[in-house]
Design a protein around this motif. Sequence first.
Motif, PDB file in Angstrom:
ATOM      1  N   UNK A  51     -26.321  24.337   3.368  1.00 40.18           N
ATOM      2  CA  UNK A  51     -26.068  23.941   4.752  1.00 40.18           C
ATOM      3  C   UNK A  51     -25.065  24.874   5.423  1.00 40.18           C
ATOM      4  N   UNK A  52     -23.989  25.220   4.719  1.00 38.21           N
ATOM      5  CA  UNK A  52     -22.988  26.097   5.321  1.00 38.21           C
ATOM      6  C   UNK A  52     -23.558  27.487   5.575  1.00 38.21           C
ATOM      7  N   UNK A  53     -24.380  27.968   4.649  1.00 36.74           N
ATOM      8  CA  UNK A  53     -25.004  29.278   4.838  1.00 36.74           C
ATOM      9  C   UNK A  53     -25.931  29.264   6.056  1.00 36.74           C
ATOM     10  N   UNK A  54     -26.658  28.174   6.239  1.00 46.10           N
ATOM     11  CA  UNK A  54     -27.563  28.065   7.390  1.00 46.10           C
ATOM     12  C   UNK A  54     -26.763  28.000   8.682  1.00 46.10           C
ATOM     13  N   UNK A  55     -25.685  27.262   8.675  1.00 44.26           N
ATOM     14  CA  UNK A  55     -24.842  27.197   9.868  1.00 44.26           C
ATOM     15  C   UNK A  55     -24.289  28.570  10.226  1.00 44.26           C
ATOM     16  N   UNK A  56     -23.947  29.353   9.207  1.00 44.95           N
ATOM     17  CA  UNK A  56     -23.445  30.708   9.460  1.00 44.95           C
ATOM     18  C   UNK A  56     -24.535  31.583  10.084  1.00 44.95           C
ATOM     19  N   UNK A  57     -25.776  31.412   9.640  1.00 43.70           N
ATOM     20  CA  UNK A  57     -26.877  32.186  10.205  1.00 43.70           C
ATOM     21  C   UNK A  57     -27.139  31.801  11.660  1.00 43.70           C
ATOM     22  N   UNK A  58     -27.029  30.510  11.944  1.00 45.28           N
ATOM     23  CA  UNK A  58     -27.342  30.031  13.293  1.00 45.28           C
ATOM     24  C   UNK A  58     -26.182  30.205  14.261  1.00 45.28           C
ATOM     25  N   UNK A  59     -24.972  30.153  13.748  1.00 47.73           N
ATOM     26  CA  UNK A  59     -23.758  30.229  14.557  1.00 47.73           C
ATOM     27  C   UNK A  59     -23.815  29.227  15.702  1.00 47.73           C
ATOM     28  N   UNK A  60     -23.781  29.687  16.948  1.00 49.55           N
ATOM     29  CA  UNK A  60     -23.641  28.793  18.088  1.00 49.55           C
ATOM     30  C   UNK A  60     -24.845  27.943  18.402  1.00 49.55           C
ATOM     31  N   UNK A  61     -25.942  28.092  17.668  1.00 51.89           N
ATOM     32  CA  UNK A  61     -27.154  27.339  18.001  1.00 51.89           C
ATOM     33  C   UNK A  61     -27.107  25.890  17.535  1.00 51.89           C
TER      34      UNK A  61
END
Length: 446
Positions: A51-61
């Motif tokens: 989940x944290x890795x995905x949040x990093x990929x998406x950033x502000x989205x």
Amino acid sequence: MSNDTLRDLSQNSLVRRLGVPRIPVLRRYSPGQPLLDGPALVGAVGAGRYADQIRALLKGAEVADAGDGKVAAAVLDATGVRTLDDLAAVREFLTPAVRRLGPSGRLLLLGPAPDPSDVDAAAAAQALDGLVRSVAKEVRAGATANLLVVHPDAPPAAADSAVRFFLSARSAYVDGQVVRIGVPVGPAQDPIGMDAPDEVERPLAGRVAVVTGAARGIGAAIADTLARDGATVVAVDVPAAGEGLARVANRIGGAALQLDITSSDASERLLAHIRERHGRADIVVHNAGITRDKLLANMDADRWNAVLAVNLRAQLTINEALLAGDLLSDTARIVCIASTSGIAGNRGQTNYAASKAGVIGMVRALAPRLGERGATINAVAPGFIETEMTGKMPLGTREAGRRINSLRQGGLPVDVAETVGWLAQAESGGITGQVVRVCGQSILGA
């Protein structure tokens, strides 16, 4: 764009009042396009690791889970699912998320590899497979649903290229698929971050690609896409297609090699060309293929042998030559074009279906050998793709081919090409020996 009159008419509200369902216009990739065209939901169940890795990929989205507004994507890290109670938590996330998914939205799950030593965990992990394939048939307006099954030893960044592909418009016609991500082969790759736009836009920069059957159709689209993403492309096709081949090579700033891949010296000539001009091969795309359709009761040896020679024997021969030599780089990617006909079969195509099923068997068998060298090999299996060949089909047959999938339309050559481009990335080293269908979740062979 395809010449799909029914889809175009279905955009008209007056036509829909007559009972014609709306066929969605899919969001496809163009350079400079953002990963998503709206906000995303990100959740996790259990002890998920991504989940944290995905949040990093998406950033502000990313947006908060609460709310009723439409979202462009919903991503659930379900790699921690172990029990039926965990599956209930998956439903709790997905039910409102599906309602909020916008046009051409993306539903993406990351799940665990089944653990045969734990019956409950294995059952729960496999349940995600059925869940995703079913919800892919429920989402509407061009939305898709896919599942990434992640090996427990895979590092967090191993899923990055797949997550980015399945969330992006590049995966417009890839639906209801299950892709397994293992420990990446070869040297470690630095993950591409969203703060590195040049690398995101041109993930194949500096790589040398060979594409067979590149003069037209899907092969030309693959050459175009790989070049767009930064690769130097050697476009290969038979001498009879030389004029079209030259146009493709000139358009992309690549090289044209006229070669009959079934000739006895084809491998030697191909490898010599690569060695002399480029010194190595980072990407090899086996796209060349032919059909010689006939019912098996009327199938003669010439039709059978011609199809097997081009579609399968040539790939086997070239791959063996590559393995015996030293041209493959330490992040080489071989991508073979199979077909849903090789998975489901097709009336009048015993030779073609046998050859494409053979490609799948070859890919699975060669993956361990190539992995020892840091290389991967995968197959892409197109379904009904709008090409010059399908455009010549009788109207009824063509319409049936277009509508028997969850997206209710045919795919485009670029849809196959985008999938090839993703598998060709050095960062896709955790994916090997697999078959990815580009078929809009066709009911054939599902």
